[in-house]
Scaffold this motif. Structure first.
Motif, mmCIF file in Angstrom:
data_model
loop_
_atom_site.group_PDB
_atom_site.id
_atom_site.type_symbol
_atom_site.label_atom_id
_atom_site.label_comp_id
_atom_site.label_asym_id
_atom_site.label_seq_id
_atom_site.Cartn_x
_atom_site.Cartn_y
_atom_site.Cartn_z
ATOM 1 N N LYS A 125 0.862 -1.191 0.000
ATOM 2 C CA LYS A 125 0.000 0.000 0.000
ATOM 3 C C LYS A 125 0.894 1.235 0.000
ATOM 4 N N ILE A 126 0.764 2.045 -1.052
ATOM 5 C CA ILE A 126 1.562 3.255 -1.163
ATOM 6 C C ILE A 126 0.975 4.344 -0.271
ATOM 7 N N MET A 127 1.850 5.079 0.408
ATOM 8 C CA MET A 127 1.421 6.200 1.232
ATOM 9 C C MET A 127 2.091 7.481 0.728
ATOM 10 N N TYR A 128 1.290 8.530 0.609
ATOM 11 C CA TYR A 128 1.806 9.837 0.218
ATOM 12 C C TYR A 128 1.910 10.683 1.482
ATOM 13 N N MET A 129 3.129 10.805 1.975
ATOM 14 C CA MET A 129 3.353 11.493 3.244
ATOM 15 C C MET A 129 3.456 13.003 3.016
ATOM 16 N N THR A 130 2.616 13.743 3.733
ATOM 17 C CA THR A 130 2.502 15.189 3.553
ATOM 18 C C THR A 130 2.947 15.914 4.822
ATOM 19 N N GLU A 131 3.575 17.073 4.641
ATOM 20 C CA GLU A 131 3.945 17.893 5.789
ATOM 21 C C GLU A 131 2.675 18.434 6.455
ATOM 22 N N CYS A 132 2.533 18.130 7.730
ATOM 23 C CA CYS A 132 1.314 18.516 8.451
ATOM 24 C C CYS A 132 1.649 19.255 9.743
ATOM 25 N N ASN A 133 0.674 20.041 10.185
ATOM 26 C CA ASN A 133 0.758 20.674 11.504
ATOM 27 C C ASN A 133 -0.163 19.950 12.478
ATOM 28 N N VAL A 134 0.288 19.855 13.714
ATOM 29 C CA VAL A 134 -0.567 19.365 14.796
ATOM 30 C C VAL A 134 -1.161 20.596 15.473
ATOM 31 N N ILE A 135 -2.479 20.647 15.527
ATOM 32 C CA ILE A 135 -3.168 21.802 16.117
ATOM 33 C C ILE A 135 -3.978 21.345 17.331
ATOM 34 N N THR A 136 -3.843 22.068 18.419
ATOM 35 C CA THR A 136 -4.684 21.801 19.593
ATOM 36 C C THR A 136 -5.559 23.024 19.851
ATOM 37 N N LEU A 137 -6.777 22.762 20.274
ATOM 38 C CA LEU A 137 -7.677 23.871 20.610
ATOM 39 C C LEU A 137 -8.683 23.415 21.658
ATOM 40 N N GLU A 138 -9.229 24.386 22.341
ATOM 41 C CA GLU A 138 -10.256 24.126 23.354
ATOM 42 C C GLU A 138 -11.433 25.045 23.077
ATOM 43 N N CYS A 139 -12.628 24.484 23.126
ATOM 44 C CA CYS A 139 -13.812 25.297 22.846
ATOM 45 C C CYS A 139 -14.982 24.899 23.750
ATOM 46 N N GLU A 140 -15.926 25.804 23.865
ATOM 47 C CA GLU A 140 -17.143 25.504 24.605
ATOM 48 C C GLU A 140 -18.005 24.537 23.785
ATOM 49 N N TYR A 141 -18.872 23.835 24.464
ATOM 50 C CA TYR A 141 -19.742 22.865 23.785
ATOM 51 C C TYR A 141 -20.626 23.551 22.742
ATOM 52 N N THR A 142 -20.965 24.812 22.980
ATOM 53 C CA THR A 142 -21.832 25.538 22.045
ATOM 54 C C THR A 142 -21.136 25.784 20.706
ATOM 55 N N LEU A 143 -19.810 25.789 20.700
ATOM 56 C CA LEU A 143 -19.047 26.027 19.467
ATOM 57 C C LEU A 143 -18.569 24.730 18.816
ATOM 58 N N TYR A 144 -18.594 23.662 19.566
ATOM 59 C CA TYR A 144 -18.049 22.395 19.055
ATOM 60 C C TYR A 144 -18.748 21.954 17.775
#
Length: 206
Positions: A125-144
């Motif tokens: 199985k071929i994989m195309y590895m891409t440069e990615c960012n890891v993003i963390t965030l916190e939000c209220e349930y009303t915005l989720y």
């Protein structure tokens, strides 16, 4: 800049004029992993006529090959050439041959070892590895709900989602899509949500 590799070990084989050729492919990231794999296949096929190999590592742009007793240029280089034409890195291929009694000639050997490498690649199985960012965030349930709704628009992978006093998300996104996503998060939350880039990785986003 991204790169192509394979997901996991794979193998396939064929017969050419009574000679049995078995192609093996394995993802590797270091020379030790490559040489350990070659040693394992060679041990498993200690009775084979030849165990030809080639590998390419992204780190240090290392390329190695061996004809393992076949006439020079008829085995290792053709295997390496298949990997290069496919644009694969961090892979090791071993093509094992059990001689069937009929000489193949230089051209026949080149074609046979190329085919042995090619069928191993096709089995993986071929994989195309891409440069990615890891993003963390916190939000209220009303915005989720709003945030969750736009995530598919950016081909984001949700790494972690914790529902505590607020919703905590860890997301994987391609670098080129990051700025637009961060802007949309800011806009839809009226600045209430502040996402943070906490790392960079290569990942298969297909």
């Amino acid at each position: 800049m991204g790169y192509k590799t394979i997901q996991a070990y794979a193998t396939d084989e064929f017969i050419e004029k009574k000679s049995r050729f078995i192609g093996y492919i394995m993802p590797v990231t270091t020379e030790k992993e490559a040489t350990d794999f070659i040693a394992k296949i060679s041990k498993n096929h200690f009775d084979a006529t030849h165990n030809v190999y080639a590998y390419i590592l992204r780190e240090g742009q290392i390329k190695r090959y061996s004809d393992n007793g076949e006439p020079q240029g008829t085995a290792g280089i053709p295997v390496l050439d298949v990997l290069q034409k496919e644009g694969l890195v961090d892979v090791c291929v071993v093509v094992t041959r059990y001689f069937g009694g009929t000489m193949l000639g230089a051209g026949g050997l080149v074609r046979a070892y190329s085919h042995g490498a090619s069928i191993a690649v096709r089995a993986a199985k071929i994989m195309y590895m891409t440069e990615c960012n890891v993003i963390t965030l916190e939000c209220e349930y009303t915005l989720y709900g709003k945030i969750n709704y736009i995530i598919p628009n950016y081909n984001i992978k949700v790494q972690r989602c914790d529902f505590t006093a607020a919703v905590q998300l860890e997301l994987l996104i391609e670098q080129e899509k990051t700025d637009a996503f961060l802007k949309e998060i800011t806009d839809l939350s009226n600045g209430q949500v502040t996402p943070y880039i906490t790392g960079q990785v290569f990942a298969d986003m297909a």
